[in-house]
Design a protein around this motif. Structure first.
Motif, PDB file in Angstrom:
ATOM      1  N   PHE A  72      74.368  54.701  33.197  1.00 44.35           N
ATOM      2  CA  PHE A  72      72.754  54.246  33.127  1.00 44.35           C
ATOM      3  C   PHE A  72      72.183  54.715  34.259  1.00 44.35           C
ATOM      4  O   PHE A  72      70.877  54.834  34.193  1.00 44.35           O
ATOM      5  CB  PHE A  72      72.762  52.744  32.821  1.00 44.35           C
ATOM      6  CG  PHE A  72      73.387  51.790  33.767  1.00 44.35           C
ATOM      7  CD1 PHE A  72      72.465  51.548  34.761  1.00 44.35           C
ATOM      8  CD2 PHE A  72      74.552  51.395  33.615  1.00 44.35           C
ATOM      9  CE1 PHE A  72      73.007  50.786  35.788  1.00 44.35           C
ATOM     10  CE2 PHE A  72      74.804  50.747  34.720  1.00 44.35           C
ATOM     11  CZ  PHE A  72      74.391  49.977  35.601  1.00 44.35           C
ATOM     12  N   ALA A  73      72.751  54.636  35.678  1.00 47.12           N
ATOM     13  CA  ALA A  73      72.183  54.887  36.723  1.00 47.12           C
ATOM     14  C   ALA A  73      71.286  56.342  36.672  1.00 47.12           C
ATOM     15  O   ALA A  73      70.358  56.670  37.453  1.00 47.12           O
ATOM     16  CB  ALA A  73      72.837  54.695  37.906  1.00 47.12           C
ATOM     17  N   ALA A  74      71.850  57.237  35.909  1.00 46.36           N
ATOM     18  CA  ALA A  74      71.436  58.607  35.978  1.00 46.36           C
ATOM     19  C   ALA A  74      70.318  58.838  35.153  1.00 46.36           C
ATOM     20  O   ALA A  74      69.526  59.689  35.292  1.00 46.36           O
ATOM     21  CB  ALA A  74      72.710  59.462  35.561  1.00 46.36           C
ATOM     22  N   GLY A  75      70.024  58.169  34.035  1.00 47.96           N
ATOM     23  CA  GLY A  75      69.429  58.333  33.078  1.00 47.96           C
ATOM     24  C   GLY A  75      67.897  58.605  33.593  1.00 47.96           C
ATOM     25  O   GLY A  75      67.206  59.628  33.194  1.00 47.96           O
ATOM     26  N   PRO A 105      82.056  61.865  26.289  1.00 50.86           N
ATOM     27  CA  PRO A 105      81.169  61.401  26.826  1.00 50.86           C
ATOM     28  C   PRO A 105      80.260  60.164  26.719  1.00 50.86           C
ATOM     29  O   PRO A 105      80.074  59.884  25.728  1.00 50.86           O
ATOM     30  CB  PRO A 105      79.980  62.650  26.643  1.00 50.86           C
ATOM     31  CG  PRO A 105      80.974  63.631  26.139  1.00 50.86           C
ATOM     32  CD  PRO A 105      81.969  62.972  25.283  1.00 50.86           C
ATOM     33  N   GLY A 106      79.776  59.495  27.778  1.00 48.06           N
ATOM     34  CA  GLY A 106      79.049  58.297  27.664  1.00 48.06           C
ATOM     35  C   GLY A 106      77.725  58.397  27.062  1.00 48.06           C
ATOM     36  O   GLY A 106      77.148  59.450  26.970  1.00 48.06           O
ATOM     37  N   MET A 107      77.086  57.332  26.716  1.00 55.93           N
ATOM     38  CA  MET A 107      75.693  57.447  26.111  1.00 55.93           C
ATOM     39  C   MET A 107      74.671  58.287  26.916  1.00 55.93           C
ATOM     40  O   MET A 107      74.028  59.026  26.313  1.00 55.93           O
ATOM     41  CB  MET A 107      75.241  56.004  25.906  1.00 55.93           C
ATOM     42  CG  MET A 107      73.800  56.096  25.088  1.00 55.93           C
ATOM     43  SD  MET A 107      73.383  54.430  24.698  1.00 55.93           S
ATOM     44  CE  MET A 107      72.916  53.549  26.124  1.00 55.93           C
ATOM     45  N   THR A 108      74.497  58.050  28.206  1.00 58.54           N
ATOM     46  CA  THR A 108      73.731  58.435  29.021  1.00 58.54           C
ATOM     47  C   THR A 108      73.759  60.193  29.016  1.00 58.54           C
ATOM     48  O   THR A 108      72.620  60.910  28.960  1.00 58.54           O
ATOM     49  CB  THR A 108      73.608  58.009  30.545  1.00 58.54           C
ATOM     50  OG1 THR A 108      73.371  56.675  30.494  1.00 58.54           O
ATOM     51  CG2 THR A 108      72.521  58.802  31.534  1.00 58.54           C
ATOM     52  N   ASN A 109      74.651  60.728  29.282  1.00 54.88           N
ATOM     53  CA  ASN A 109      75.094  62.151  29.301  1.00 54.88           C
ATOM     54  C   ASN A 109      74.837  62.759  27.954  1.00 54.88           C
ATOM     55  O   ASN A 109      74.164  63.810  27.788  1.00 54.88           O
ATOM     56  CB  ASN A 109      76.484  62.379  29.983  1.00 54.88           C
ATOM     57  CG  ASN A 109      76.514  62.793  31.504  1.00 54.88           C
ATOM     58  OD1 ASN A 109      75.273  62.609  31.955  1.00 54.88           O
ATOM     59  ND2 ASN A 109      77.480  63.142  32.073  1.00 54.88           N
ATOM     60  N   GLY A 135      72.006  65.587  27.379  1.00 57.62           N
ATOM     61  CA  GLY A 135      72.480  66.895  26.990  1.00 57.62           C
ATOM     62  C   GLY A 135      71.411  67.825  26.321  1.00 57.62           C
ATOM     63  O   GLY A 135      71.390  68.939  26.546  1.00 57.62           O
ATOM     64  N   ARG A 136      70.464  67.284  25.695  1.00 59.84           N
ATOM     65  CA  ARG A 136      69.326  68.099  25.267  1.00 59.84           C
ATOM     66  C   ARG A 136      68.304  68.670  26.271  1.00 59.84           C
ATOM     67  O   ARG A 136      67.520  69.517  25.915  1.00 59.84           O
ATOM     68  CB  ARG A 136      68.506  67.209  24.055  1.00 59.84           C
ATOM     69  CG  ARG A 136      67.952  66.126  24.782  1.00 59.84           C
ATOM     70  CD  ARG A 136      67.109  65.051  23.592  1.00 59.84           C
ATOM     71  NE  ARG A 136      68.256  64.298  23.068  1.00 59.84           N
ATOM     72  CZ  ARG A 136      68.215  63.518  22.251  1.00 59.84           C
ATOM     73  NH1 ARG A 136      67.275  63.478  21.599  1.00 59.84           N
ATOM     74  NH2 ARG A 136      69.376  62.866  21.773  1.00 59.84           N
ATOM     75  N   PHE A 137      68.258  67.965  27.474  1.00 62.33           N
ATOM     76  CA  PHE A 137      67.519  68.321  28.541  1.00 62.33           C
ATOM     77  C   PHE A 137      68.294  69.320  29.545  1.00 62.33           C
ATOM     78  O   PHE A 137      67.548  69.940  30.253  1.00 62.33           O
ATOM     79  CB  PHE A 137      66.968  67.228  29.175  1.00 62.33           C
ATOM     80  CG  PHE A 137      66.270  66.282  28.260  1.00 62.33           C
ATOM     81  CD1 PHE A 137      65.045  66.648  27.923  1.00 62.33           C
ATOM     82  CD2 PHE A 137      66.784  64.816  28.062  1.00 62.33           C
ATOM     83  CE1 PHE A 137      64.254  65.763  26.763  1.00 62.33           C
ATOM     84  CE2 PHE A 137      66.014  64.178  27.136  1.00 62.33           C
ATOM     85  CZ  PHE A 137      64.953  64.594  26.603  1.00 62.33           C
ATOM     86  N   ALA A 138      69.451  69.302  29.599  1.00 64.02           N
ATOM     87  CA  ALA A 138      70.251  69.938  30.653  1.00 64.02           C
ATOM     88  C   ALA A 138      70.136  71.687  30.486  1.00 64.02           C
ATOM     89  O   ALA A 138      70.502  72.090  29.340  1.00 64.02           O
ATOM     90  CB  ALA A 138      71.716  69.468  30.625  1.00 64.02           C
ATOM     91  N   LYS A 139      70.137  72.129  31.328  1.00 64.69           N
ATOM     92  CA  LYS A 139      70.494  73.766  31.587  1.00 64.69           C
ATOM     93  C   LYS A 139      71.838  74.105  31.269  1.00 64.69           C
ATOM     94  O   LYS A 139      72.274  75.180  30.705  1.00 64.69           O
ATOM     95  CB  LYS A 139      70.099  74.269  32.993  1.00 64.69           C
ATOM     96  CG  LYS A 139      68.369  74.290  33.196  1.00 64.69           C
ATOM     97  CD  LYS A 139      68.011  75.499  32.795  1.00 64.69           C
ATOM     98  CE  LYS A 139      66.309  75.521  33.224  1.00 64.69           C
ATOM     99  NZ  LYS A 139      65.541  76.577  32.561  1.00 64.69           N
TER     100      LYS A 139
END
Length: 179
Positions: free
Chosen positions: A101-104, A126-130, A134-138
């Motif tokens: 959650f700290a990454a979100g 994968p956890g909920m945050t990643n 995923g939809r925003f990651a390059k």
């Protein structure tokens, strides 16, 4: 180049990030900054490792009860604003989500500011945050091949699946052109 690493809370998220950061710092002129929470393992481990860290007010949403979930939801806007401030001040060339959650909020702030986002997923599921990021990651790097199914196949870059979370090869990432 500047690398911002967001996430933590547990060693499973943090220690792969520390390995990436140490490798990144081997190149002269490179800088890193970790972003996590004060109640995560990162608040103790990163200072011991002489790695810079900033903190946000992010808190978990899963399995914490109704009151804590509501409190966490109320803290999200503050954590997002803190993330915006940190990204604006540090000016990273790339942001690496370590999960948790700290990454979100920080990664969403980085995406909002058009910073390239890369996910590092050392877990077999994968956890909920990643999963949400995923939809925003390059790019997405996974340690276990079957974890790739949770992400867009065009973004996945599985490397040397050792069966040990956190043991993986480099993520090919170009920061210019068609990255």
């Amino acid at each position: 180049m500047r690398l911002l690493l967001a996430g933590g809370k547990t060693g499973g998220h943090l220690f792969p990030g520390i390995a990436v950061a140490k490798q990144w710092l081997k190149k002269e002129g490179n800088e890193v900054l970790f972003v996590g929470t004060r109640d995560g393992i990162e608040s103790r481990i990163l200072p011991e490792q002489n790695l810079p860290v900033k903190y946000t007010a992010a808190s978990g949403l899963k399995r914490v009860g109704l009151f804590k979930t509501l409190l966490s939801l109320l803290r999200l806007p503050l954590a997002f604003l803190q993330g915006l401030w940190i990204v604006l001040r540090f000016r990273p060339d790339v942001v690496l989500s370590l999960g948790s959650f700290a990454a979100g909020p920080v990664c969403l702030a980085a995406w909002f500011l058009r910073k390239p986002l890369v996910l590092l997923e050392p877990n077999s599921v994968p956890g909920m945050t990643n999963r949400q990021l995923g939809r925003f990651a390059k790019k997405v790097a996974v340690s276990f091949g079957h974890a790739a199914r949770w992400f867009d196949a065009k973004k996945n870059r599985p490397h040397r699946q050792s069966g040990a979370p956190g043991v993986f090869g480099p993520v090919p990432l170009r920061l210019s052109g068609n990255s």
